[in-house]
Scaffold this motif. Structure first.
Motif, short mmCIF file in Angstrom:
data_model
loop_
_atom_site.label_atom_id
_atom_site.label_comp_id
_atom_site.label_asym_id
_atom_site.label_seq_id
_atom_site.Cartn_x
_atom_site.Cartn_y
_atom_site.Cartn_z
N SER A 291 0.91 -1.00 0.04
CA SER A 291 -0.02 -0.07 0.09
C SER A 291 0.92 1.41 -0.30
CB SER A 291 -0.92 0.10 1.35
OG SER A 291 -1.73 -1.09 1.09
N ALA A 292 1.92 1.42 0.75
CA ALA A 292 2.84 2.47 0.85
C ALA A 292 3.54 2.56 -0.52
CB ALA A 292 4.01 2.30 1.83
N LEU A 293 3.94 1.62 -1.30
CA LEU A 293 4.48 1.58 -2.62
C LEU A 293 3.56 2.15 -3.56
CD1 LEU A 293 6.81 -1.35 -2.35
CD2 LEU A 293 7.35 1.05 -2.26
N ALA A 294 2.34 1.89 -3.43
CA ALA A 294 1.08 2.39 -4.27
C ALA A 294 1.14 3.75 -4.25
CB ALA A 294 -0.09 1.63 -3.93
N ARG A 295 1.41 4.72 -3.24
CA ARG A 295 1.34 6.01 -3.27
C ARG A 295 2.68 6.59 -2.44
NH1 ARG A 295 -4.31 8.49 -2.20
NH2 ARG A 295 -3.24 10.21 -2.82
N PRO A 296 3.76 6.36 -2.85
CA PRO A 296 5.06 6.62 -2.32
C PRO A 296 5.28 8.12 -1.73
CG PRO A 296 5.52 6.24 -4.40
CD PRO A 296 4.10 5.81 -4.21
N LEU A 297 4.89 8.90 -2.50
CA LEU A 297 5.18 10.40 -2.37
C LEU A 297 4.58 10.92 -1.28
CD1 LEU A 297 5.91 11.75 -5.77
CD2 LEU A 297 7.53 10.96 -4.17
N LEU A 298 3.18 10.92 -0.88
CA LEU A 298 2.39 11.84 -0.02
C LEU A 298 1.70 10.59 0.88
CD1 LEU A 298 0.86 14.51 -2.16
CD2 LEU A 298 2.92 14.64 -0.75
N GLY A 299 1.69 9.31 0.55
CA GLY A 299 0.90 8.39 1.33
C GLY A 299 -0.61 8.50 1.38
N TRP A 300 -1.17 7.81 1.81
CA TRP A 300 -2.77 7.53 2.04
C TRP A 300 -3.53 8.72 2.86
CZ3 TRP A 300 -5.33 4.81 -1.53
CH2 TRP A 300 -4.35 3.87 -2.26
N GLY A 301 -2.66 9.37 3.71
CA GLY A 301 -3.23 10.09 4.79
C GLY A 301 -3.20 9.63 6.22
N PRO A 302 -3.58 10.25 7.10
CA PRO A 302 -3.38 9.90 8.53
C PRO A 302 -4.48 8.89 8.60
CG PRO A 302 -2.95 12.32 8.40
CD PRO A 302 -3.42 11.86 7.22
N ASN A 303 -4.28 8.16 9.49
CA ASN A 303 -5.32 7.01 9.77
C ASN A 303 -5.91 6.51 8.66
OD1 ASN A 303 -5.02 7.52 12.67
ND2 ASN A 303 -6.35 9.29 12.53
#
Length: 172
Positions: A62-74
């Motif tokens: 999941s982290a590698l799917a959105r590596p720059l900004l992530g998915w957001g807190p929680n």
């Protein structure tokens, strides 16, 4: 049966053993604390290692799917949902949780800070207090199997430990 209680026992051993046996006591306390945490996770933790390896693999994906900004807190519980017998609302690893939530660059900056503490502290290793070094090491070790930065009082205590260690490695 709490991770925090296990870490508290390990932290209690650090100043006691270092006062009695110096650096060898610190090494013994850290090794013993690591073994204690390993025993806790493998034997006493109600969930044990359980699904943690699976959760960690999914968190990396999941982290590698959105590596720059992530998915957001929680995000683990809201945008990225892992269900099964139990619903998981955290990753059991602060570094993976952070990479998932805020992205790899931000976690790289946090890891860079920890690396700078180690690099600046190495020349001063003989003058660092066992309490600040041991407390920061235990907190960082806990971050590999839990999420201490997401638990208010534990996060505050961790910030104090890292701040004290930073002051010691930056001092005169």
């Amino acid at each position: 049966k709490s991770t925090a209680a296990t870490v508290a026992l390990a932290l209690l051993a650090i100043p006691v053993l270092t006062h009695r046996w110096g650096r060898r006591g610190l090494v013994g306390a850290l090794v013993g604390g690591g073994l204690l945490v390993g025993l806790f996770v493998g034997w006493a933790d109600p969930q044990g290692a359980g699904l943690k390896p699976l959760v960690w693999r999914q968190a990396v994906r999941s982290a590698l799917a959105r590596p720059l900004l992530g998915w957001g807190p929680n995000a683990w519980d809201v945008r990225v949902v892992m269900t099964g017998k139990n619903r998981w609302n955290f990753v059991f690893n602060e570094w993976l949780q952070g990479a998932l939530e805020v992205g790899l660059p931000t976690m790289g900056a946090a890891l860079g800070y920890v690396g700078s503490l180690a690099a600046r502290g190495w020349p001063r290793r003989r003058t660092l207090t066992p309490e600040s070094l041991g407390g920061a090491a235990a907190f960082l070790g806990l971050s590999l199997i839990s999420i201490p930065w997401h638990i208010g009082p534990v996060a505050l205590l961790g910030a104090f430990w890292l701040g004290r260690l930073d002051a010691e490695v930056s001092g005169p």
